[in-house]
Design a protein around this motif. Structure first.
Motif, PDB file in Angstrom:
ATOM      1  N   GLY A 444      35.595  28.356  -3.480  1.00 51.17           N
ATOM      2  CA  GLY A 444      36.024  29.503  -2.697  1.00 51.17           C
ATOM      3  C   GLY A 444      35.038  29.994  -1.662  1.00 51.17           C
ATOM      4  O   GLY A 444      35.315  30.957  -0.960  1.00 51.17           O
ATOM      5  N   GLN A 445      33.873  29.328  -1.548  1.00 53.69           N
ATOM      6  CA  GLN A 445      32.912  29.761  -0.527  1.00 53.69           C
ATOM      7  C   GLN A 445      33.063  28.927   0.739  1.00 53.69           C
ATOM      8  O   GLN A 445      33.252  27.720   0.642  1.00 53.69           O
ATOM      9  CB  GLN A 445      31.489  29.558  -1.040  1.00 53.69           C
ATOM     10  CG  GLN A 445      30.857  30.832  -1.546  1.00 53.69           C
ATOM     11  CD  GLN A 445      30.301  30.642  -2.926  1.00 53.69           C
ATOM     12  OE1 GLN A 445      29.675  29.625  -3.203  1.00 53.69           O
ATOM     13  NE2 GLN A 445      30.541  31.608  -3.784  1.00 53.69           N
ATOM     14  N   VAL A 446      32.965  29.584   1.902  1.00 54.36           N
ATOM     15  CA  VAL A 446      33.058  28.819   3.148  1.00 54.36           C
ATOM     16  C   VAL A 446      31.766  28.033   3.342  1.00 54.36           C
ATOM     17  O   VAL A 446      30.674  28.594   3.266  1.00 54.36           O
ATOM     18  CB  VAL A 446      33.287  29.742   4.361  1.00 54.36           C
ATOM     19  CG1 VAL A 446      33.236  28.935   5.665  1.00 54.36           C
ATOM     20  CG2 VAL A 446      34.639  30.448   4.240  1.00 54.36           C
ATOM     21  N   ARG A 447      31.919  26.751   3.541  1.00 54.53           N
ATOM     22  CA  ARG A 447      30.748  25.965   3.924  1.00 54.53           C
ATOM     23  C   ARG A 447      31.136  25.090   5.112  1.00 54.53           C
ATOM     24  O   ARG A 447      32.300  24.730   5.267  1.00 54.53           O
ATOM     25  CB  ARG A 447      30.203  25.125   2.771  1.00 54.53           C
ATOM     26  CG  ARG A 447      31.053  23.934   2.405  1.00 54.53           C
ATOM     27  CD  ARG A 447      30.297  22.945   1.515  1.00 54.53           C
ATOM     28  NE  ARG A 447      31.155  21.798   1.205  1.00 54.53           N
ATOM     29  CZ  ARG A 447      30.786  20.786   0.451  1.00 54.53           C
ATOM     30  NH1 ARG A 447      29.612  20.760  -0.114  1.00 54.53           N
ATOM     31  NH2 ARG A 447      31.606  19.768   0.230  1.00 54.53           N
ATOM     32  N   ARG A 448      30.169  24.778   5.953  1.00 53.74           N
ATOM     33  CA  ARG A 448      30.408  23.852   7.071  1.00 53.74           C
ATOM     34  C   ARG A 448      30.681  22.480   6.478  1.00 53.74           C
ATOM     35  O   ARG A 448      29.907  22.011   5.615  1.00 53.74           O
ATOM     36  CB  ARG A 448      29.188  23.743   7.990  1.00 53.74           C
ATOM     37  CG  ARG A 448      28.833  24.984   8.737  1.00 53.74           C
ATOM     38  CD  ARG A 448      29.770  25.306   9.875  1.00 53.74           C
ATOM     39  NE  ARG A 448      29.994  26.745   9.837  1.00 53.74           N
ATOM     40  CZ  ARG A 448      31.076  27.364  10.300  1.00 53.74           C
ATOM     41  NH1 ARG A 448      32.054  26.678  10.873  1.00 53.74           N
ATOM     42  NH2 ARG A 448      31.199  28.655  10.200  1.00 53.74           N
ATOM     43  N   ASP A 449      31.753  21.876   6.887  1.00 51.40           N
ATOM     44  CA  ASP A 449      32.079  20.535   6.396  1.00 51.40           C
ATOM     45  C   ASP A 449      32.509  19.704   7.594  1.00 51.40           C
ATOM     46  O   ASP A 449      33.702  19.494   7.824  1.00 51.40           O
ATOM     47  CB  ASP A 449      33.191  20.627   5.335  1.00 51.40           C
ATOM     48  CG  ASP A 449      33.426  19.301   4.631  1.00 51.40           C
ATOM     49  OD1 ASP A 449      32.850  18.289   5.061  1.00 51.40           O
ATOM     50  OD2 ASP A 449      34.211  19.283   3.660  1.00 51.40           O
ATOM     51  N   PRO A 450      31.531  19.267   8.406  1.00 47.07           N
ATOM     52  CA  PRO A 450      31.860  18.571   9.650  1.00 47.07           C
ATOM     53  C   PRO A 450      32.832  17.419   9.425  1.00 47.07           C
ATOM     54  O   PRO A 450      32.558  16.531   8.624  1.00 47.07           O
ATOM     55  CB  PRO A 450      30.508  18.038  10.129  1.00 47.07           C
ATOM     56  CG  PRO A 450      29.496  18.912   9.486  1.00 47.07           C
ATOM     57  CD  PRO A 450      30.077  19.331   8.167  1.00 47.07           C
ATOM     58  N   MET A 451      33.950  17.501  10.095  1.00 49.26           N
ATOM     59  CA  MET A 451      34.977  16.459  10.041  1.00 49.26           C
ATOM     60  C   MET A 451      35.378  16.104   8.600  1.00 49.26           C
ATOM     61  O   MET A 451      35.816  14.977   8.344  1.00 49.26           O
ATOM     62  CB  MET A 451      34.513  15.223  10.797  1.00 49.26           C
ATOM     63  CG  MET A 451      34.493  15.517  12.289  1.00 49.26           C
ATOM     64  SD  MET A 451      33.433  14.452  13.201  1.00 49.26           S
ATOM     65  CE  MET A 451      33.711  14.993  14.868  1.00 49.26           C
ATOM     66  N   ALA A 452      35.183  17.052   7.690  1.00 51.21           N
ATOM     67  CA  ALA A 452      35.466  16.839   6.255  1.00 51.21           C
ATOM     68  C   ALA A 452      34.622  15.695   5.696  1.00 51.21           C
ATOM     69  O   ALA A 452      34.967  15.077   4.694  1.00 51.21           O
ATOM     70  CB  ALA A 452      36.951  16.591   6.008  1.00 51.21           C
ATOM     71  N   MET A 453      33.501  15.406   6.351  1.00 52.61           N
ATOM     72  CA  MET A 453      32.663  14.249   5.986  1.00 52.61           C
ATOM     73  C   MET A 453      31.333  14.660   5.368  1.00 52.61           C
ATOM     74  O   MET A 453      30.508  13.784   5.074  1.00 52.61           O
ATOM     75  CB  MET A 453      32.411  13.384   7.225  1.00 52.61           C
ATOM     76  CG  MET A 453      33.584  12.512   7.607  1.00 52.61           C
ATOM     77  SD  MET A 453      33.863  11.141   6.458  1.00 52.61           S
ATOM     78  CE  MET A 453      32.591   9.991   7.023  1.00 52.61           C
TER      79      MET A 453
END
Ligand code: OXD
Ligand code: MN
Length: 591
Positions: A444-453
């Motif tokens: 439930g925490q927002v994290r950066r997930d570039p291109m889901a990769m």
């Protein structure tokens, strides 16, 4: 190698035989079993798994060909903290990956694997990622002491003799070794050696950590090879939208784990779209390479789906309900007294009693969930009622649109289109999403997930962005790039967009944009739908005011968003393409 150790070996590839021999010497299995992928073999291995208690045969009247597996409760998801990219230099792995020097990691893991298969069978699994004959396909060999892995690899990949045929006498294959050990988190390592095209996974038996063709080869090693060889390995579904007139448009979409990729890939268009069809090429991974006509072509390297079960029902994914009703392995769902399966969000009544995913008695009064939130189905793609025949096309499919999507309660509108390729790369690179149960840790925490990769990139994330930007030069007709968010919430915490089949409206808008058939409004984020021309007809109870809400661009939220991108940019700074810094500056200027 003695005859017993060779088992029913059907290859004479010297590099392969030498490597298997070396691993046999290391792991000391009591026997070696070469999987050939035949239906007779699957039947025999399944029987064996049932007699060993690894699988439970489910009610064959209700669920023909279905089996049930429970994993160790300490081993139910991918473990990012135990996943390593072992490049020669730490710099090559980058700050978003765990790193250990290859020499040190080999030493450590060979120590764990020494004699680890004593008294056990080593299964040799030759597998092909991609349609046979595809120039994009790659061969891997997984050695494992898990019969569950052997059976699952038979579903998830094109496994057996055809992989050895594709390989011939070449030594270019991924070398994957998996030892379960004692399923101890303290001795759990998922280690990648990109420069050797090799993987060692120990101490786990959970799919994402041990079905080595999937995350390990198709994404982590694949992304590394893709950069060297001029292609992209992406955490993307691939689908086809066919109009009533028979026009086909192909779309690839990246979403973080457990954000509905499988549902989206199997979407059923609502009544308003009579005559339109959505078919699936892949639900999780895309390998994409520029074709001779200047378009970007994609294949799905997999042959099956390893999908999240909870929430699967006739509303969220009617095709999956049909798909998993036969010839499927269920892992960590709940088991009813008549050997049926159950999970939170399943159609029909809640069972009065069942065994939960740990095997404990469960009733509707129980406080814990009956199915683990990351419980899974493993189904062959042939089960998918809307499988696209193109899934087997060695040439792949030409991609017209690339979609990036996260799970965001606020900030992100339902849909907008990037101004151009580099802007699209910036949108993908700065993707954020709330964490889910697919990976161990808090949710439930927002994290950066570039291109889901983020969990799957096999080298420095900054170099990965550079590779994406460079790819533009190799693609004469680049796909259009879009950002979507199905998960935006209102002030009361309710989802603002109905989602599921209604996502077809967003797809239709995007393909109309790709074909230059619909107008859009220029905003500071990108091109947004014109509310007058975006098709909302027939969504029960959904008003144009609600559409305004789900598309709303709140400058306050965007200021926060841009500030929070800073952390990722600082982390990657030494390898971050200038283009992305400029894109962020431009957005700030527009704000
Ligand atoms: C998956 C994942 O299993 O992304 O596909 O975790
Ligand atoms: Mn995935």
């Amino acid at each position: 190698m003695t005859r017993e150790l060779l088992g029913a070996c059907y290859t004479s590839n010297p590099a392969l035989l030498a490597w298997v021999q070396e691993m046999v010497n290391l792991c000391e299995p009591k026997e070696v079993f070469w999987c050939n992928g035949s239906p007779e073999e699957t039947k025999a291995l399944t029987e064996q798994a049932v007699s060993q208690g690894v699988l439970i045969r489910l009610n064959q009247q209700k669920l023909p060909g279905c089996y049930y597996h429970r994993s160790n409760p300490n081993d139910v998801a991918r473990v990012e903290q135990s996943t390593y990219i072992c490049t020669v230099d730490e710099e090559q792995a980058g700050p978003t990956n765990n790193w250990m020097a290859p020499k040190q990691m080999y030493q450590k893991l060979r120590g764990y694997c020494a004699g680890a298969m004593r008294g056990r069978t080593m299964y040799v699994i030759p597998y092909l990622m991609g349609p046979p004959g595809s120039p994009l396909a790659k061969v891997g060999i997984e050695l494992t002491d898990s019969i569950y892995v052997a059976l699952s690899m038979g579903v998830m990949t094109r496994m057996g003799e055809l992989a050895c045929q594709q390989l011939g006498n070449s030594d270019e294959f991924n070398r994957g070794l998996h030892c379960m050990l004692d399923i101890n988190p303290e001795r759990r390592y998922i280690a990648h050696f990109p420069q050797d095209n090799a993987i060692i996974s120990v101490g786990s038996n959970y799919g994402g950590n041990v079905l080595l063709g999937k995350k390990c080869l198709a994404l982590r090693i694949g992304s590394y090879l893709g950069r060297q060889e001029g292609w992209l390995a992406e955490h993307m579904l691939i689908l086809c939208i066919e109009s009533p007139a028979g026009e086909k448009t192909y779309v690839a979409a990246a979403f973080p784990s457990a954000c509905g990729k499988t549902n989206f890939a199997m979407l059923v268009p609502p009544a308003r779209f009579e005559g339109w069809k959505v078919t699936t090429i892949g639900d999780d991974i895309a390998w994409m390479k520029p074709g001779p006509d200047g378009r970007l072509y994609a294949i799905n390297p997999e042959a099956g789906y390893f999908g999240v079960v909870p929430g699967t029902n006739s509303k969220s994914n009617p095709n999956a309900v049909q798909m998993i009703s036969h010839d499927t392995i269920y892992t960590n769902v709940a088991l009813t007294p008549d050997l049926d399966v159950w999970w939170e969000g399943k159609d029909g009544p809640v069972p009065a009693q069942c065994l939960d995913w740990k095997g404990n008695a469960w009733t509707p009064e129980s406080r814990e969930k009956a199915a683990h939130p990351n419980s899974r189905f493993t189904s062959p793609m042939a089960n998918n009622p809307v499988l696209a025949p193109e899934a087997d096309d060695p040439a792949g499919v030409p991609i017209s649109a690339i979609i990036f999507g996260g799970r965001r309660a606020n900030t992100m509108p339902l849909v907008y289109q990037a101004f151009n390729w580099v802007h699209g790369v910036y949108i993908g690179a700065t993707m954020g999403s709330e964490t889910t149960a697919a990976s161990a840790g808090s949710t439930g925490q927002v994290r950066r997930d570039p291109m889901a990769m983020l969990p799957f990139c096999g080298y420095h994330m900054g170099d990965y962005f550079r590779h994406w930007i460079n790819m533009r030069r190799l693609i004469k007709h680049p796909p259009r790039i879009f950002q979507v968010n199905w998960f935006r919430k209102g002030d009361q915490g309710d989802y603002l967009w109905p989602g599921f089949g209604e996502n077809m409206r967003v797809l239709k808008w995007m393909i109309d944009r790709c074909h230059g058939r619909i107008d859009a409004q220029e905003t500071l984020l990108g091109w947004m739908p014109n509310p007058q021309t975006f098709d909302l007809e027939g969504i029960r109870g959904f008003t144009s005011q609600q559409f305004d809400q789900v598309q709303a661009l709140r400058e306050e939220e965007w200021r926060r968003e841009i500030v929070s991108q800073q952390e990722l940019f600082m982390q990657l700074y030494s390898h971050l393409p200038k283009e992305l810094i400029f894109q962020r500056e431009l957005l700030m200027a527009r704000l």
